[in-house]
Design an enzyme around this catalytic site. Structure first.
Site, PDB file in Angstrom:
ATOM      1  N   LYS A   5      47.309  48.102  35.769  1.00  0.00           N
ATOM      2  CA  LYS A   5      46.275  48.185  34.735  1.00  0.00           C
ATOM      3  C   LYS A   5      45.249  47.111  35.028  1.00  0.00           C
ATOM      4  O   LYS A   5      45.484  45.922  34.823  1.00  0.00           O
ATOM      5  CB  LYS A   5      46.882  47.995  33.346  1.00  0.00           C
ATOM      6  N   LYS A  25      45.606  52.657  36.046  1.00  0.00           N
ATOM      7  CA  LYS A  25      44.487  52.726  35.102  1.00  0.00           C
ATOM      8  C   LYS A  25      43.447  51.698  35.494  1.00  0.00           C
ATOM      9  O   LYS A  25      43.795  50.542  35.682  1.00  0.00           O
ATOM     10  CB  LYS A  25      45.020  52.449  33.690  1.00  0.00           C
TER      11      LYS A  25
END
Length: 402
Positions: free
Chosen positions: A271, A318
């Site tokens: 992330k 992500k």
């Protein structure tokens, strides 16, 4: 080319149907448009000869063929790759990557109220009332084969606290919603978010100490309780979405101790501190001490390997499009399924450019999803899930760039 009907597995409350000939009009998106007047005024200053309308009625002029051949003899090539691209049938036969509604996870925002509230920065996206708007949206998704959703709550400010106790309230918004969805749609796969920021007064993904440092172990203690609460409500997959050290192993141990061995963990292993997030984020927050620097790839691999060793079932990356190289890196390094999160900024850029007629929104949407799949993603969490699945079923075939 494909004539077999598009069949969607039946679920409770829905008969198995054929979706041959489904029209795009059946996707009744409610558009809460950008305020584009300022952008439009800037476009007027651009030389019109440099712009070709995306949906122009007339095609650009086709250059005429030369009256006489430009060469005497064709090149003596042992291989001409274009031979395999000369017609739609061959292009479809040789296509290496396909996409279907089964690849999508549909992210849905919910709140305690009854009215669906437009999210102004995301055209077509709404904060759904958990008892009515959500049920209707999930039914639409199931109708076109999207059988997986992920829930994001909007927690009332009065319920937030520095230590986020509302996150593991068994009668909180997420557990109530999971129970409701499982009662109405037993076959629906529900992903839930193990995250602290929606429940915290600070907006951070962890408990903040007096010195401003995110308290890793203390936060994980709360996340363990949140995971068990969501599993008890009926969640199929819990998602460790903040990058705190040791969270996957701790959550796995907590779930197993309470008898939830069959509840999966999708870890947001990679992330990045991306500028493409931020639907409700407080802009002043700095999450660089626990999210990854977008400049780093070896660190991403290190985090993913650690999560796999701790018991993650799915590894998530992500954001998606800026991280295609990382998706491929993980795909080559692990046998676990790979997920990719096409975040709000990615969605809104395509929507904005489409509304301004700078691109063909639908084609760019499908191309972006196909490229994420090509990079190696097995699952794509995307706000386009319903729109893309409707197109796929309407065409009665997997998407092709032909």
């Amino acid at each position: 080319m494909f004539r077999s009907p598009c069949k969607i597995p039946s679920v409770k409350g829905f008969e198995q149907k054929s979706y041959v000939g489904l029209k795009a009009a059946s996707y009744n998106v409610r558009v809460n448009s950008f305020k584009s007047s300022e952008v439009a005024s800037q476009l007027q200053k651009i030389d019109s000869t440099l712009i070709w309308p995306v949906n122009a009625l007339e095609a650009p002029p086709v250059p005429s063929k030369p009256a006489t051949p430009l060469i005497d003899q064709p090149l003596q090539l042992s291989r001409r790759a274009r031979r395999n691209r000369k017609c739609p049938t061959q292009r479809a036969a040789f296509q290496e990557t396909n996409i279907s509604p089964a690849n999508f996870i549909y992210p849905l925002f919910i709140h305690e109220g009854e009215v669906d509230i437009p999210i102004t920065s995301m055209p077509g996206r709404y904060m759904l009332g958990w008892r009515h708007g959500l049920i209707e949206e999930v039914a639409r998704a199931l109708d076109v084969g999207v059988n997986s959703v992920k829930l994001y709550p909007k927690v009332p400010e009065a319920l937030k606290s520095p230590t986020g106790e509302e996150a593991f309230n068994d009668n909180g918004l997420i557990p109530r919603t999971v129970r409701l969805l499982k009662d109405r749609f037993p076959d629906l796969v529900i992903y839930t978010d193990l995250n602290f920021d929606e429940y915290s007064t600070t907006g951070h993904g962890g408990i903040v100490g007096e010195d401003g440092v995110i308290l890793n172990d203390e936060t994980i203690h709360q996340l363990r309780k949140q995971a068990v609460s969501q599993a008890r409500a009926g969640a199929d997959v819990v998602c460790t979405s903040e990058m705190l050290d040791g969270r996957v192993g701790a959550v796995r141990a907590a779930l197993d101790a309470e008898g939830f061995q069959d509840v999966s963990i999708m870890s947001y292993s990679v992330k990045y501190t991306s500028s493409l997030y931020g639907r409700f984020r407080k802009v002043q927050l700095d999450k660089k001490t626990y999210q990854i620097n977008p400049a780093n790839s070896r660190e991403a691999l290190l985090e993913a390997r650690e999560d796999e060793a701790e018991g993650a079932d799915i590894l998530m990356v992500k954001p998606a499009l800026p991280s295609l190289d990382i998706i491929r890196l993980l795909k080559d390094q692990t046998l676990l399924p790979i997920g990719a999160c096409q975040v709000s900024g990615e969605y809104s850029m395509i929507k904005a450019a489409g509304l301004l007629k700078m691109i063909d929104e639908e084609k760019v949407m499908m191309e972006s999803l196909l490229c994420i799949r090509r990079a190696g993603a097995d699952l794509i969490l995307t706000y386009f899930a319903l729109q893309a699945a409707t197109k796929l079923c309407g065409e009665n075939k997997r998407f092709s760039s032909n």
